[in-house]
Enzyme design. Sequence first.
Site, PDB file in Angstrom:
ATOM      1  CD1 TRP A 106     -10.236  21.691  50.967  1.00 35.81           C
ATOM      2  CD2 TRP A 106      -9.020  22.118  49.351  1.00 35.81           C
ATOM      3  NE1 TRP A 106     -10.888  22.818  50.391  1.00 35.81           N
ATOM      4  CE2 TRP A 106     -10.204  22.809  49.142  1.00 35.81           C
ATOM      5  CE3 TRP A 106      -8.243  22.056  48.039  1.00 35.81           C
ATOM      6  CZ2 TRP A 106     -10.399  23.481  48.021  1.00 35.81           C
ATOM      7  CZ3 TRP A 106      -8.528  23.003  47.109  1.00 35.81           C
ATOM      8  CH2 TRP A 106      -9.780  23.551  46.933  1.00 35.81           C
ATOM      9  CG  ASN A 107      -6.574  21.320  57.515  1.00 29.78           C
ATOM     10  OD1 ASN A 107      -6.172  20.178  58.001  1.00 29.78           O
ATOM     11  ND2 ASN A 107      -6.853  22.236  58.182  1.00 29.78           N
ATOM     12  CD1 TRP A 108     -10.916  17.768  55.214  1.00 28.93           C
ATOM     13  CD2 TRP A 108     -11.862  16.069  56.471  1.00 28.93           C
ATOM     14  NE1 TRP A 108     -12.370  17.407  54.742  1.00 28.93           N
ATOM     15  CE2 TRP A 108     -12.733  16.369  55.523  1.00 28.93           C
ATOM     16  CE3 TRP A 108     -11.878  15.291  57.527  1.00 28.93           C
ATOM     17  CZ2 TRP A 108     -13.944  15.773  55.624  1.00 28.93           C
ATOM     18  CZ3 TRP A 108     -13.117  14.459  57.526  1.00 28.93           C
ATOM     19  CH2 TRP A 108     -14.243  15.133  56.614  1.00 28.93           C
ATOM     20  CG  ASP A 109      -8.956  16.945  50.846  1.00 28.52           C
ATOM     21  OD1 ASP A 109      -9.581  17.498  51.604  1.00 28.52           O
ATOM     22  OD2 ASP A 109      -9.532  16.156  49.909  1.00 28.52           O
ATOM     23  CD  GLN A 151     -11.190  20.932  55.210  1.00 26.61           C
ATOM     24  OE1 GLN A 151     -10.282  20.559  55.036  1.00 26.61           O
ATOM     25  NE2 GLN A 151     -12.130  20.939  54.466  1.00 26.61           N
ATOM     26  N   GLY A 197     -15.710  20.242  57.134  1.00 24.23           N
ATOM     27  CA  GLY A 197     -15.529  19.274  55.975  1.00 24.23           C
ATOM     28  C   GLY A 197     -16.882  18.358  55.339  1.00 24.23           C
ATOM     29  CG  ASP A 238     -18.509  21.283  52.325  1.00 25.98           C
ATOM     30  OD1 ASP A 238     -17.646  20.872  53.000  1.00 25.98           O
ATOM     31  OD2 ASP A 238     -17.822  22.001  51.005  1.00 25.98           O
ATOM     32  NE  ARG A 279     -19.539  21.194  44.185  1.00 30.04           N
ATOM     33  CZ  ARG A 279     -18.465  21.349  45.052  1.00 30.04           C
ATOM     34  NH1 ARG A 279     -17.783  20.381  45.383  1.00 30.04           N
ATOM     35  NH2 ARG A 279     -17.964  22.405  45.367  1.00 30.04           N
ATOM     36  CD1 TRP A 330     -19.568  16.907  52.185  1.00 29.51           C
ATOM     37  CD2 TRP A 330     -19.427  15.224  53.361  1.00 29.51           C
ATOM     38  NE1 TRP A 330     -18.097  16.588  52.128  1.00 29.51           N
ATOM     39  CE2 TRP A 330     -18.216  15.580  53.214  1.00 29.51           C
ATOM     40  CE3 TRP A 330     -19.537  13.956  54.180  1.00 29.51           C
ATOM     41  CZ2 TRP A 330     -16.937  14.827  53.298  1.00 29.51           C
ATOM     42  CZ3 TRP A 330     -18.447  13.413  54.764  1.00 29.51           C
ATOM     43  CH2 TRP A 330     -17.096  13.770  53.874  1.00 29.51           C
ATOM     44  CD  GLU A 377     -15.343  15.707  45.835  1.00 25.76           C
ATOM     45  OE1 GLU A 377     -15.683  15.898  44.606  1.00 25.76           O
ATOM     46  OE2 GLU A 377     -15.222  16.561  46.574  1.00 25.76           O
TER      47      GLU A 377
HETATM   48  C1  DGY Z   1     -15.778  23.126  48.447  1.00 25.74           C
HETATM   49  O1  DGY Z   1     -15.221  23.813  47.639  1.00 25.74           O
HETATM   50  O2  DGY Z   1     -16.533  22.404  47.858  1.00 25.74           O
HETATM   51  C2  DGY Z   1     -14.883  22.673  49.520  1.00 25.74           C
HETATM   52  O3  DGY Z   1     -15.729  21.457  50.169  1.00 25.74           O
HETATM   53  C3  DGY Z   1     -14.789  23.657  50.440  1.00 25.74           C
HETATM   54  O4  DGY Z   1     -13.545  23.523  51.225  1.00 25.74           O
END
Ligand code: DGY
Length: 428
Positions: A31-34, A110, A175, A177, A209, A358, A401
């Site tokens: 993943w990009n910002w990760d 991202q 990022g 979400d 989630r 988030w 996470e």
């Molecule tokens: C997810 O799948 O939850 C991610 O955050 C998407 O990049």
Amino acid sequence: MSLNQQARAILTGNDRGGYTLPTDGLYPFQWNWDASVTALGWMCFAPARAWEEMRWLFKGQWQGGPNDGFLAHIAFHAPSDSYFPGADEWGTDGAPGTEALRTRTSSISQPPLHATMVRWMWHRAQAISPQAAAEAAEQVRGLLPGLLAHHRWWYRARDPDRSGLVLNIHPWETGMDNSPAWDVPLARVPQATRPYTRHDLGHVDASMRPPQSFYDRVVYLMDFNRAQDFDPVKILASCPYRVQDVGIISILQRASIDLLALCAACAWDGDVQDLHSALARTHNAIEALWSTRWSQYVSRDAITGELLDVPTSSGLLGAYAGFRHDLGPTVAAWLAETPYALPSTRSGFPGFEPLRYWRGPVWQHVNMLIADGLQRQGHAHLAQAIQACSAALFEASGFHEYYDPLTGRGLGGRAFSWAAATCLHWTD
Ligand code: DGY
């Protein structure tokens, strides 16, 4: 094992040779910002591996065409069926700019943390040894063309009117979400009607989630992007979701400052006046996103022009970005309100949910960025207070996470790379 040893073991365990998984199973790609945060963690004990992480991310950078410089939010370096939406879902194979790529990618980006993390990595290398510093200088020079192209993609493709406030076209692009800041603009997005199967709920409890109604809309936006041939002009003309996210804007602003510093340090001889102009535009335009209700920056719905007046942690990145307002008093109030700071949404806000991704949980890398900004703004005691909250979470719950801001419980994916990397950066 000490926390530091545990953190190193997590990065090593998530290492797939060149790139690091955020966590196994739930997120089986790069993943990009990760990747930017994770590279900072690697830098603490394996500098060569840190630079490799960045180089691998840029293997997925689109070259040529209207998205020249685009860097996707996922680089699918190796196949896996444990994640939805996987490589086939995005439809990017053969898109203009992908012809020469050595990896498949998604079609959205991202937050562009890269230049800032690269600058921090470089500083750390200088403290390790003259050899590490020389290696870092060479690596930075190698990364500069890709970094410059990426910043220019943001300013060109996502702010064609030069407003100073780049847009995003998908909540995953932020990022952050399912932030309550996106509830209003997302409500206008139609829900996908095609069948698909989520895999995230096989890894993490549904209470942590986003709900199905969120997924139906993000899938709609993913398919919409593909139907527009990924053409930024067509997308910006009709995408039902267009948001000026204060998080992306702040991170881009700081990264452009750091990118210019890297260019100067490397005696880069290309013309970077466009980046100076972009910085000045954003520095002025951002004040339109100040919320008098919350005394912080907020995002804006670019379709209606209305402020998305929601107090999220991304609006506390203003100090990190060098914007004008003093965020010290607001952060002090946030710190006083929850036992474990900083929640991703202020706890008194009706959309606050302490477990749900988030909408409330604490994210350690965001703490790291906000603390850095406060330190620079002259609020060392607040930066230390945030760092102390983070340390307490690592001690009590390990490397997750995200974390419940009310109880400190670790949530979401376990053995998480960016939590480990943040801990390493702060303690190593
Ligand atoms: C997810 O799948 O939850 C991610 O955050 C998407 O990049």
